[in-house]
Design a protein around this motif. Structure first.
Motif, mmCIF file in Angstrom:
data_model
loop_
_atom_site.group_PDB
_atom_site.id
_atom_site.type_symbol
_atom_site.label_atom_id
_atom_site.label_comp_id
_atom_site.label_asym_id
_atom_site.label_seq_id
_atom_site.Cartn_x
_atom_site.Cartn_y
_atom_site.Cartn_z
ATOM 1 N N THR A 36 6.030 -43.386 -19.092
ATOM 2 C CA THR A 36 6.811 -42.905 -17.756
ATOM 3 C C THR A 36 6.983 -44.310 -16.915
ATOM 4 O O THR A 36 8.225 -44.359 -16.802
ATOM 5 C CB THR A 36 6.224 -41.882 -17.080
ATOM 6 N N SER A 37 6.038 -45.108 -16.824
ATOM 7 C CA SER A 37 6.184 -46.533 -16.146
ATOM 8 C C SER A 37 7.139 -47.071 -16.675
ATOM 9 O O SER A 37 7.927 -47.889 -16.025
ATOM 10 C CB SER A 37 4.740 -47.047 -15.842
ATOM 11 N N ALA A 38 7.318 -47.179 -17.910
ATOM 12 C CA ALA A 38 7.887 -48.363 -18.727
ATOM 13 C C ALA A 38 9.578 -47.880 -18.680
ATOM 14 O O ALA A 38 10.449 -48.486 -18.201
ATOM 15 C CB ALA A 38 7.758 -48.384 -20.102
ATOM 16 N N MET A 39 9.900 -46.462 -18.749
ATOM 17 C CA MET A 39 10.947 -46.022 -18.499
ATOM 18 C C MET A 39 11.589 -46.012 -17.080
ATOM 19 O O MET A 39 12.777 -46.162 -16.772
ATOM 20 C CB MET A 39 11.124 -44.627 -18.856
ATOM 21 N N VAL A 40 10.882 -45.801 -15.783
ATOM 22 C CA VAL A 40 11.055 -46.182 -14.600
ATOM 23 C C VAL A 40 11.725 -47.402 -14.319
ATOM 24 O O VAL A 40 12.560 -47.830 -13.617
ATOM 25 C CB VAL A 40 9.983 -45.755 -13.621
ATOM 26 N N ILE A 41 10.935 -48.480 -15.127
ATOM 27 C CA ILE A 41 10.958 -50.088 -14.746
ATOM 28 C C ILE A 41 12.640 -50.116 -15.365
ATOM 29 O O ILE A 41 13.348 -50.773 -14.802
ATOM 30 C CB ILE A 41 9.979 -50.804 -14.984
ATOM 31 N N ALA A 90 7.195 -54.180 -18.606
ATOM 32 C CA ALA A 90 7.531 -52.853 -19.513
ATOM 33 C C ALA A 90 7.399 -52.744 -20.656
ATOM 34 O O ALA A 90 7.043 -51.691 -21.378
ATOM 35 C CB ALA A 90 9.329 -52.680 -18.829
ATOM 36 N N PHE A 91 7.718 -53.983 -21.346
ATOM 37 C CA PHE A 91 7.542 -53.987 -22.999
ATOM 38 C C PHE A 91 5.955 -53.739 -23.229
ATOM 39 O O PHE A 91 5.590 -52.882 -24.232
ATOM 40 C CB PHE A 91 7.846 -55.445 -23.576
ATOM 41 N N VAL A 92 5.125 -54.283 -22.667
ATOM 42 C CA VAL A 92 3.663 -54.067 -22.601
ATOM 43 C C VAL A 92 3.261 -52.725 -22.364
ATOM 44 O O VAL A 92 2.494 -51.991 -23.183
ATOM 45 C CB VAL A 92 2.795 -55.071 -22.067
ATOM 46 N N LEU A 93 3.611 -52.237 -21.393
ATOM 47 C CA LEU A 93 3.541 -50.573 -21.046
ATOM 48 C C LEU A 93 4.047 -49.741 -22.252
ATOM 49 O O LEU A 93 3.428 -48.720 -22.308
ATOM 50 C CB LEU A 93 4.181 -50.337 -19.694
ATOM 51 N N TRP A 94 5.195 -49.967 -22.458
ATOM 52 C CA TRP A 94 5.754 -49.085 -23.691
ATOM 53 C C TRP A 94 5.106 -49.134 -24.898
ATOM 54 O O TRP A 94 4.706 -48.044 -25.405
ATOM 55 C CB TRP A 94 7.290 -49.401 -23.731
ATOM 56 N N TYR A 95 4.712 -50.223 -25.348
ATOM 57 C CA TYR A 95 3.826 -50.350 -26.463
ATOM 58 C C TYR A 95 2.471 -49.812 -26.576
ATOM 59 O O TYR A 95 1.735 -49.219 -27.333
ATOM 60 C CB TYR A 95 3.859 -51.968 -27.197
ATOM 61 N N LEU A 109 13.810 -40.217 -19.927
ATOM 62 C CA LEU A 109 13.734 -40.405 -18.652
ATOM 63 C C LEU A 109 14.273 -41.776 -17.953
ATOM 64 O O LEU A 109 14.773 -41.763 -16.857
ATOM 65 C CB LEU A 109 12.087 -40.540 -18.272
ATOM 66 N N LEU A 110 15.145 -42.243 -19.182
ATOM 67 C CA LEU A 110 15.730 -43.761 -18.754
ATOM 68 C C LEU A 110 17.052 -43.563 -17.992
ATOM 69 O O LEU A 110 17.208 -43.928 -16.927
ATOM 70 C CB LEU A 110 16.222 -44.459 -19.875
ATOM 71 N N PRO A 111 17.830 -42.558 -18.295
ATOM 72 C CA PRO A 111 18.939 -42.361 -17.421
ATOM 73 C C PRO A 111 18.708 -41.451 -16.345
ATOM 74 O O PRO A 111 19.483 -41.699 -15.148
ATOM 75 C CB PRO A 111 20.096 -41.283 -18.440
ATOM 76 N N VAL A 112 17.699 -40.712 -16.127
ATOM 77 C CA VAL A 112 17.215 -40.091 -15.011
ATOM 78 C C VAL A 112 16.796 -41.090 -14.142
ATOM 79 O O VAL A 112 17.211 -41.156 -12.608
ATOM 80 C CB VAL A 112 16.315 -39.066 -15.073
ATOM 81 N N ALA A 113 16.168 -42.270 -14.497
ATOM 82 C CA ALA A 113 15.391 -43.233 -13.256
ATOM 83 C C ALA A 113 16.641 -44.225 -12.936
ATOM 84 O O ALA A 113 16.643 -44.164 -11.999
ATOM 85 C CB ALA A 113 14.632 -44.116 -14.255
ATOM 86 N N ALA A 114 17.754 -44.270 -13.858
ATOM 87 C CA ALA A 114 18.824 -44.935 -13.510
ATOM 88 C C ALA A 114 19.456 -44.244 -12.415
ATOM 89 O O ALA A 114 19.930 -44.954 -11.554
ATOM 90 C CB ALA A 114 19.793 -45.530 -14.728
ATOM 91 N N LEU A 115 19.879 -43.063 -12.874
ATOM 92 C CA LEU A 115 20.394 -42.180 -11.586
ATOM 93 C C LEU A 115 19.782 -42.293 -10.246
ATOM 94 O O LEU A 115 20.473 -42.381 -9.192
ATOM 95 C CB LEU A 115 20.471 -40.859 -12.308
ATOM 96 N N ALA A 116 18.643 -42.245 -10.299
ATOM 97 C CA ALA A 116 17.831 -42.122 -9.058
ATOM 98 C C ALA A 116 17.770 -43.520 -8.380
ATOM 99 O O ALA A 116 17.917 -43.592 -7.336
ATOM 100 C CB ALA A 116 16.170 -41.836 -9.120
ATOM 101 N N ALA A 117 17.622 -44.518 -8.983
ATOM 102 C CA ALA A 117 17.814 -45.821 -8.626
ATOM 103 C C ALA A 117 18.958 -46.276 -8.118
ATOM 104 O O ALA A 117 19.158 -46.604 -6.673
ATOM 105 C CB ALA A 117 17.244 -46.980 -9.741
#
Length: 405
Positions: A10-15, A217-222, A239-247
């Motif tokens: 989740t953290s990686a996708m938010v970033i 983010a790479f380290v978090l995702w892996y 979650l990526l497009p949702v995080a992009a929409l919110a940002a």
């Protein structure tokens, strides 16, 4: 482990989602040249954190090179070409199919059947992503380039999953960026890009992409991929497009549309449904002595009458002590009959005469083992299936910028 893996993904996708509005500052900068600067700086940061990289074999080196070529360089090249032939919403919707692709391909490569609950959850997530991205137009070439972008997105996680058995997330991220730098440099020269010094807004954007989006983010995702596996981690790509929409909504002060809000609800519902799938048993470690005892159980009479732990506390019966059974009849022959009583046996210095019982355990009886048994420290792997596990976030494409890997 499941909660931590979900938090990392989740953290990686938010970033990654937050990078969409920030990347707008680089729209006028040469794309591939900017990626060269970004990954070069990320390699320096990761090397400082890792201090020393582990040595890799030929097979791992080839896999990392392919990961960099397809998951990083190929992704960015295809994304750039797709945005020229299709609207951002179309590209984002195609790349948003990553959860379903990973839910199907991941188990098949591991020679397992895809989990129905995870597949259905991934399909719901993809439907939500399509609503968040919206509709658009694209040419045939644009759809093909979008499919190439999807392949790069899937490869970013699918190729890294087997490497997580021997390498840490930091090592994989460092090697991938290291191999990507010369490839991106060649691609930039081949595309005829004109290099220039970035402006201050472009410099800050490149620093964010290098430090936060890549090194962190790479380290978090892996890390999440190693804990959840490919199928479950792949669902977090929604979650990526949702995080992009919110940002974008926060930075621009806009209100998301009704369709985008409904898509966000579908993404959340698909995640909850898919993550509720029971964990698959990918391998069980069993001690060797457990396997040996299962194959050779204790005799019934011995189990019913266990051997006393301390013979001093449990002396031999008087009748047996008076008439002990000789260990070796050849060494203690029976006395010749006819004499008055039993003749005394000659014994060596320090030996006990017949009729006395030496303290300590008696000699091994037939059917018993005289040697002491120690538990084996070796381990046996049963039903082992390669792991691995999870996918990196799909590139979220927005109308005001695009995510960069």
């Amino acid at each position: 482990m499941k909660v931590l893996g979900a938090a990392l993904c989740t953290s990686a996708m938010v970033i990654l989602g937050s990078s969409v509005p920030i990347s707008r500052a680089l729209l006028s900068y040469p794309t591939l040249a900017g990626q060269v600067l970004r990954y070069t700086l990320a390699v320096v940061i990761l090397l400082v954190i890792a201090r020393r990289l582990p040595r890799i074999g030929l097979r791992s080196g080839v896999r990392l090179a392919v990961l960099a070529a397809i998951g990083l360089v190929g992704f960015n090249v295809c994304l750039l070409a797709a945005l020229r032939e299709a609207e951002p919403a179309v590209v984002g919707t195609v790349v948003g199919g990553t959860p379903v692709v990973l839910a199907l391909i991941g188990p098949l490569l591991a020679r397992r059947r895809p989990a129905l609950r995870i597949t259905v959850g991934a399909a719901v997530i993809v439907a939500g992503v399509a609503l968040v991205q919206g509709a658009g137009h694209a040419s045939t070439a644009g759809l093909l380039w979008s499919a190439g972008t999807l392949a790069g997105e899937v490869a970013f996680s699918l190729l890294a999953a087997p490497l997580l058995v021997d390498l840490t997330p930091i090592a994989i991220a460092t090697y991938a960026c290291l191999f990507a730098v010369p490839l991106l440099l060649v691609a930039s020269v081949a595309a005829g890009e004109t290099w220039r010094v970035p402006t201050w807004p472009e410099t800050w954007a490149l620093l964010y992409l290098a430090v936060v989006l890549t090194a962190l983010a790479f380290v978090l995702w892996y890390g999440g991929l190693a804990r959840l596996g490919v199928e479950k981690a792949g669902m977090f790509a929604g979650l990526l497009p949702v995080a992009a929409l919110a940002a974008t909504a926060v930075l621009d002060g806009t209100v998301p549309s009704t369709g985008a809000i409904l898509g966000t609800v579908l993404v959340a519902a698909g995640l909850a449904f898919g993550l509720s799938a029971p964990a698959r048993v990918t391998g069980r470690v069993v001690r060797a002595e457990s396997v040996d005892r299962a194959a050779h159980p204790e005799p019934a009479d011995r189990a019913a009458h266990p051997e006393p732990a301390d013979r001093a506390a449990h002396p031999e019966p008087a009748a047996r002590a008076a008439h002990p059974e000789p260990v070796d009849r050849a060494a203690h022959p029976a006395p010749a009959p006819g004499g008055a009583g039993h003749a005394e046996s000659e014994v060596a210095d320090g030996a006990l005469p017949v009729g006395e019982l030496a303290p300590g355990p008696r000699a091994a009886e037939p059917g018993r083992c005289a040697a002491t048994s120690y538990p084996s420290r070796s381990l046996v792997l049963v039903d082992s299936v390669p792991h691995r596990t999870p996918a990196r976030a799909p590139a979220s494409i927005g109308d005001h910028g695009h995510s960069e890997r």
